[in-house]
Design a protein around this motif. Structure first.
Motif, PDB file in Angstrom:
ATOM      1  N   LEU A 181       0.825  -1.202   0.000  1.00 40.76           N
ATOM      2  CA  LEU A 181       0.000   0.000   0.000  1.00 40.76           C
ATOM      3  C   LEU A 181       0.858   1.250   0.000  1.00 40.76           C
ATOM      4  N   GLY A 182       2.003   1.180   0.638  1.00 39.69           N
ATOM      5  CA  GLY A 182       2.909   2.325   0.602  1.00 39.69           C
ATOM      6  C   GLY A 182       3.413   2.606  -0.803  1.00 39.69           C
ATOM      7  N   GLN A 183       3.755   1.538  -1.518  1.00 41.46           N
ATOM      8  CA  GLN A 183       4.223   1.711  -2.893  1.00 41.46           C
ATOM      9  C   GLN A 183       3.124   2.234  -3.804  1.00 41.46           C
ATOM     10  N   ALA A 184       1.887   1.846  -3.526  1.00 38.53           N
ATOM     11  CA  ALA A 184       0.771   2.212  -4.409  1.00 38.53           C
ATOM     12  C   ALA A 184      -0.037   3.397  -3.887  1.00 38.53           C
ATOM     13  N   ARG A 185       0.381   3.985  -2.775  1.00 38.43           N
ATOM     14  CA  ARG A 185      -0.435   5.011  -2.113  1.00 38.43           C
ATOM     15  C   ARG A 185      -0.781   6.172  -3.042  1.00 38.43           C
ATOM     16  N   GLU A 186       0.199   6.749  -3.695  1.00 36.22           N
ATOM     17  CA  GLU A 186      -0.065   7.899  -4.558  1.00 36.22           C
ATOM     18  C   GLU A 186      -0.920   7.492  -5.760  1.00 36.22           C
ATOM     19  N   GLY A 238      -5.812   6.185  -0.938  1.00 32.30           N
ATOM     20  CA  GLY A 238      -4.569   5.452  -0.740  1.00 32.30           C
ATOM     21  C   GLY A 238      -3.949   5.746   0.606  1.00 32.30           C
ATOM     22  N   THR A 239      -3.953   7.025   0.984  1.00 28.50           N
ATOM     23  CA  THR A 239      -3.407   7.417   2.284  1.00 28.50           C
ATOM     24  C   THR A 239      -4.238   6.824   3.414  1.00 28.50           C
ATOM     25  N   ASN A 240      -5.567   6.872   3.297  1.00 25.18           N
ATOM     26  CA  ASN A 240      -6.427   6.337   4.351  1.00 25.18           C
ATOM     27  C   ASN A 240      -6.245   4.829   4.525  1.00 25.18           C
ATOM     28  N   LEU A 241      -6.151   4.098   3.417  1.00 28.67           N
ATOM     29  CA  LEU A 241      -5.937   2.656   3.504  1.00 28.67           C
ATOM     30  C   LEU A 241      -4.577   2.350   4.123  1.00 28.67           C
ATOM     31  N   TYR A 242      -3.562   3.112   3.731  1.00 28.49           N
ATOM     32  CA  TYR A 242      -2.232   2.912   4.304  1.00 28.49           C
ATOM     33  C   TYR A 242      -2.267   3.110   5.820  1.00 28.49           C
ATOM     34  N   LEU A 243      -2.894   4.202   6.282  1.00 21.63           N
ATOM     35  CA  LEU A 243      -2.946   4.481   7.714  1.00 21.63           C
ATOM     36  C   LEU A 243      -3.740   3.417   8.456  1.00 21.63           C
ATOM     37  N   THR A 244      -4.783   2.893   7.832  1.00 21.28           N
ATOM     38  CA  THR A 244      -5.580   1.838   8.454  1.00 21.28           C
ATOM     39  C   THR A 244      -4.744   0.573   8.655  1.00 21.28           C
ATOM     40  N   VAL A 245      -4.020   0.153   7.624  1.00 20.63           N
ATOM     41  CA  VAL A 245      -3.195  -1.050   7.727  1.00 20.63           C
ATOM     42  C   VAL A 245      -1.976  -0.798   8.614  1.00 20.63           C
ATOM     43  N   GLU A 246      -1.475   0.424   8.616  1.00 22.42           N
ATOM     44  CA  GLU A 246      -0.368   0.746   9.513  1.00 22.42           C
ATOM     45  C   GLU A 246      -0.777   0.506  10.957  1.00 22.42           C
ATOM     46  N   SER A 247      -1.989   0.915  11.320  1.00 20.39           N
ATOM     47  CA  SER A 247      -2.486   0.698  12.679  1.00 20.39           C
ATOM     48  C   SER A 247      -2.675  -0.792  12.956  1.00 20.39           C
ATOM     49  N   ALA A 262      -4.170  -5.009  -3.318  1.00 21.00           N
ATOM     50  CA  ALA A 262      -2.842  -4.994  -2.706  1.00 21.00           C
ATOM     51  C   ALA A 262      -2.811  -5.823  -1.427  1.00 21.00           C
ATOM     52  N   VAL A 263      -3.860  -5.722  -0.617  1.00 22.33           N
ATOM     53  CA  VAL A 263      -3.916  -6.479   0.643  1.00 22.33           C
ATOM     54  C   VAL A 263      -4.001  -7.981   0.362  1.00 22.33           C
ATOM     55  N   LEU A 264      -4.800  -8.378  -0.618  1.00 24.33           N
ATOM     56  CA  LEU A 264      -4.905  -9.797  -0.965  1.00 24.33           C
ATOM     57  C   LEU A 264      -3.624 -10.303  -1.613  1.00 24.33           C
ATOM     58  N   GLY A 265      -2.971  -9.461  -2.393  1.00 21.23           N
ATOM     59  CA  GLY A 265      -1.681  -9.849  -2.952  1.00 21.23           C
ATOM     60  C   GLY A 265      -0.657 -10.096  -1.864  1.00 21.23           C
ATOM     61  N   ALA A 266      -0.696  -9.272  -0.821  1.00 19.63           N
ATOM     62  CA  ALA A 266       0.213  -9.466   0.310  1.00 19.63           C
ATOM     63  C   ALA A 266      -0.077 -10.782   1.026  1.00 19.63           C
ATOM     64  N   LEU A 267      -1.360 -11.119   1.166  1.00 22.60           N
ATOM     65  CA  LEU A 267      -1.717 -12.406   1.779  1.00 22.60           C
ATOM     66  C   LEU A 267      -1.181 -13.562   0.944  1.00 22.60           C
ATOM     67  N   ALA A 268      -1.351 -13.491  -0.372  1.00 22.41           N
ATOM     68  CA  ALA A 268      -0.849 -14.564  -1.246  1.00 22.41           C
ATOM     69  C   ALA A 268       0.662 -14.689  -1.137  1.00 22.41           C
ATOM     70  N   ASP A 269       1.364 -13.560  -1.084  1.00 22.37           N
ATOM     71  CA  ASP A 269       2.823 -13.591  -0.957  1.00 22.37           C
ATOM     72  C   ASP A 269       3.251 -14.179   0.385  1.00 22.37           C
ATOM     73  N   ALA A 270       2.553 -13.797   1.457  1.00 26.05           N
ATOM     74  CA  ALA A 270       2.919 -14.284   2.789  1.00 26.05           C
ATOM     75  C   ALA A 270       2.731 -15.797   2.891  1.00 26.05           C
ATOM     76  N   VAL A 271       1.633 -16.300   2.335  1.00 26.86           N
ATOM     77  CA  VAL A 271       1.357 -17.741   2.393  1.00 26.86           C
ATOM     78  C   VAL A 271       2.326 -18.523   1.514  1.00 26.86           C
ATOM     79  N   LEU A 273      10.964   3.657   5.427  1.00 20.66           N
ATOM     80  CA  LEU A 273      10.157   4.746   5.976  1.00 20.66           C
ATOM     81  C   LEU A 273       9.479   5.581   4.902  1.00 20.66           C
ATOM     82  N   ARG A 274       9.743   5.297   3.649  1.00 20.89           N
ATOM     83  CA  ARG A 274       9.269   6.189   2.592  1.00 20.89           C
ATOM     84  C   ARG A 274       7.746   6.290   2.563  1.00 20.89           C
ATOM     85  N   ALA A 275       7.052   5.181   2.686  1.00 24.31           N
ATOM     86  CA  ALA A 275       5.591   5.215   2.617  1.00 24.31           C
ATOM     87  C   ALA A 275       5.006   5.959   3.809  1.00 24.31           C
TER      88      ALA A 275
END
Length: 551
Positions: free
Chosen positions: A21-26, A42-51, A200-209, A391-393
Motif C-alpha cells: 500500500l505504501g508503494q501504491a499510495r499515490e 490510498g493514504t487512508n488505507l495505508y494508515l488503516t493497515v499501519e495501525s 494490494a492487501v490480498l496480494g500481500a496475503l498470497a505472498d505471505a502464504v 520509511l518512505r511510505a
C-alpha cells in the motif's frame, strides 16, 4: 510455502500489505473519484493497515514478554489484534470498510483455525461483514472486489496457497470490471480506488502464504493493465460536486450493539457515504453530512463518541491549494529533520544543524510519529531525511497530512545515514527552499552506501546462502559479500565500492565495532586509491557494526 496460517504469517501479511500500500499510495490517491474525489483513499488505507500492523507487533511483544523470549502469540490473538488495530486506526470511507473486512476475516480464523477451508470461509465472512457495514452498498467498489475474491476462492480446491492466490487473482479481474459497474469510474477512466487497495492487501496475503518474503517479489509486483488516468486527481484534495454534503465526520464510539440500528437510521437521514464498522461495543463511524454537529450528537445519544474528526471538504481543498501555491516571498524558518538510530549519529546530525527523531531499529516510526516530530520542530519549511528506505511510505502519508496544515515539506528518501550526512553537509538555510532541496538530494544521490551486518540464521541472499554468525556486506541495500569477519568483509566491500571511483570515504562505527577496525579500513582504502580522503565517526548504532559511504 505454508499449509496453515499462523501468527508469524499474519505478521508477514501485515508487513507486506503495508509495504504494498505504501508503494501504491499515490497511485490509489489519484484513482479516488468515488464517493468524493478528495484524493486520499490510498493514504487512508495505508494508515488503516499501519495501525493494524502496529497492533500485531504489539501482540508479539506481549507474547515475548509474558513467555519465553522466542514465544509467539496464538493465531487468534494475532488476527484479533490486527482487526482491532485496523478498527481503531481506520481512516475515511474505504478505511472503515477495509477494517470491517479484516474483522470478518479475523472472526473466522480465530474461531476455526488457519487452514485452506478456514481461509475460504474467512474470505466469505469478510465480504459479508464489509457489505453489512455500508448503509447503501454500491457495486463497482471495494465491496464488489471483496465479493468476487471470496466467491472464486470458495470454489477453489487445493492448498492454502492456492486459495489465497485464487482470491488475489480474482480480485484483480474484478477490479478491472469496476468501470463497467459504476458510471463515475467509467467517466473518469479509472478503476475503483478502494478496490485497488484491497487487491494490494490480498496480494500481500498470497505472498505471505507462498513464502515470497523477504527475498521474493512484493505484493502486486506485476502492475495491473492500465485503465486510464483520473484527470486532475493527482492526489490533490478537491471539493465535492454540487449537491454533495459539505463535511466528513468520523469517530470511534463506545455503545451497546442494541443502539446501532437507531444510530444508523439517524445518520442515514443526515447524509450519505455512511459506514459503521466494528462490534462488541466498539464502533468506527463514518458519514458525509451538511450538519456535522448533528452527526456527533447522534453518536452522543447512542454512547460515547471520541477521537472525533470533522473535515470540511471545501476548506481542506483551500488549505491544500494555499500550501501548494505559497510564494517565495512568504519565507519562514526552515528545519531539517533527520531520522536516526544511535546516539553518535544523532549527535552528528544535531551538530550539523538538524533536528533529530530517535528511531527504534526494531520498531520504525509510524506516519503519526513522523508528523508529530515535524510539528514539534515548529518550522513552516521542513526537509525530512529518512535514512531508511522502509520509511518512505509512512513519510509520504505524514507529509500529506502536514501539507494540509500549511507546512511546506520535502521528503528526501535517503536510504542510509551516510547519505543523510552527505545531504546535511551541503544544507544551506539561506538558499531558496527548492534550491536547498535540490542540492541536498544531489549530494545524497552521489553517495554510494554500504553496511556490515551479522547474519542471525541461515538465509538465501543475493550473494549465496549465509549461516548464523556470517558477516554480510550490503552495498546499496543488497547483500554483495558474505565473509567470516568484519575487517575482511569490510575490505572487500570497500574495494568493490572504490573500483567505481570515489574521493571521500565515510566510516560510521556501530556499537559492536572492534577497536582498530576503522584504521585498518582507512589504510586499505588508501592502498586502493591513494588520493582518497577518509572521515571516521562513532555512530553508536546497534543494528550495524559499520556503515560506509563513498562519494
Amino acid at each position: 510455502m505454508l499449509h496453515t496460517l499462523d501468527a508469524p504469517a499474519v505478521r508477514t501479511w501485515c508487513r507486506l500489505a503495508l509495504r504494498s500500500l505504501g508503494q501504491a499510495r499515490e497511485e490509489i490517491d489519484a484513482l479516488n473519484v468515488y464517493p468524493v474525489p478528495d484524493g486520499d483513499t490510498g493514504t487512508n488505507l495505508y494508515l488503516t493497515v499501519e495501525s493494524a500492523a502496529a497492533a500485531v507487533e504489539d501482540s508479539f511483544a506481549a507474547a515475548a514478554r509474558d513467555g519465553a523470549g522466542d514465544a509467539v502469540p496464538e493465531l487468534g490473538d494475532s488476527v484479533r489484534a490486527m482487526a482491532r488495530g485496523a478498527l481503531l486506526g481506520a481512516r475515511g470511507n474505504s478505511g472503515v470498510i477495509l477494517a470491517q473486512w479484516l474483522r470478518g476475516t479475523a472472526e473466522t480464523l480465530a474461531a476455526a483455525g488457519g487452514g485452506a477451508e478456514q481461509l475460504r470461509a474467512a474470505l466469505l465472512k469478510a465480504a459479508e461483514s464489509a457489505y453489512q457495514a455500508v448503509a447503501e452498498p454500491v457495486e463497482g467498489t471495494l465491496l464488489t472486489v471483496a465479493a468476487a475474491a471470496a466467491r472464486e476462492a470458495d470454489k477453489a480446491g487445493g492448498s492454502l496457497a492456492q486459495v489465497a492466490d485464487t482470491a488475489y487473482r480474482s480480485a484483480r479481474q474484478a477490479l478491472l470490471r469496476t468501470p463497467q459497474q459504476l458510471a463515475v469510474l467509467a467517466d473518469a477512466g479509472v478503476v475503483d480506488a478502494g478496490g485497488r487497495g484491497l487487491v494490494a492487501v490480498l496480494g500481500a496475503l498470497a505472498d505471505a502464504v507462498a513464502g515470497h518474503h523477504p527475498m521474493g517479489p512484493v505484493a502486486l509486483s506485476q502492475p495491473l493493465p492500465p485503465v486510464g488516468a483520473a484527470g486532475d486527481c493527482e492526489g490533490h484534495v478537491r471539493p465535492p460536486g454540487p449537491g454533495h454534503p459539505a463535511f466528513e465526520v468520523i469517530y470511534l464510539l463506545d455503545a451497546p450493539d442494541a443502539e446501532l440500528p437507531v444510530l444508523r437510521a439517524r445518520l442515514a437521514e443526515l447524509g450519505d457515504s455512511l459506514v459503521v464498522g466494528g462490534g462488541d461495543g466498539l464502533w468506527n463511524v463514518h458519514v458525509h453530512v451538511d450538519d456535522a454537529g448533528a452527526a456527533v450528537e447522534a453518536g452522543v445519544r447512542a454512547g460515547r463518541p471520541y477521537q472525533i474528526r470533522i473535515t470540511h471538504f471545501a476548506e481542506a481543498a483551500a488549505r491544500a491549494g494555499a500550501a501548494d501555491s505559497r510564494g517565495e516571498r512568504e519565507r519562514s524558518a526552515r528545519t531539517v529533520l533527520s531520522v536516526v538510530s544511535g546516539e553518535g549519529l544523532a549527535d552528528l546530525c544535531e551538530q550539523a544543524g538538524a533536528a533529530v527523531l530517535h528511531a527504534d531499529p526494531d520498531r520504525p516510526p509510524a506516519s503519526a510519529e513522523l508528523a508529530e516530530a515535524v510539528r514539534r520542530a515548529g518550522a513552516r519549511e521542513v526537509i525530512l531525511l529518512l535514512n531508511d528506505p522502509e520509511l518512505r511510505a509512512a513519510a509520504g502519508a505524514a507529509a500529506d497530512q502536514l501539507r494540509e496544515e500549511g507546512v511546506r515539506i520535502a521528503v528526501l528518501p535517503t536510504r542510509s545515514p551516510v547519505q543523510g550526512l552527505a545531504a546535511l553537509a551541503v544544507h544551506e538555510a539561506s538558499r531558496r527552499f527548492d534550491e536547498d532541496v535540490v542540492a541536498m538530494t544531489s549530494a545524497a544521490g552521489a553517495t554510494r552506501y554500504a553496511e556490515l551486518a551479522v547474519a542471525e540464521g541461515e538465509s538465501w541472499t543475493m550473494a549465496g546462502v549465509c549461516q548464523a554468525g556470517d558477516v554480510l556486506g550490503l552495498i546499496d541495500g543488497d547483500v554483495a559479500v558474505i565473509g567470516a569477519d568484519l575487517a575482511g568483509t569490510g575490505e572487500t566491500v570497500l574495494a568493490r565500492m572504490l573500483a567505481a571511483g570515489g574521493e571521500l570515504v565515510t566510516l560510521v562505527l556501530g556499537e559492536g565495532a572492534p577497536r582498530g577496525l576503522a584504521d585498518q579500513l582507512v589504510a586499505h582504502a588508501r592502498r586502493q586509491r591513494p588520493e582518497v580522503d577518509a572521515v571516521v565517526f562513532e555512530g553508536g548504532q546497534e543494528w550495524a557494526p559499520l556503515l560506509i559511504g563513498v562519494e
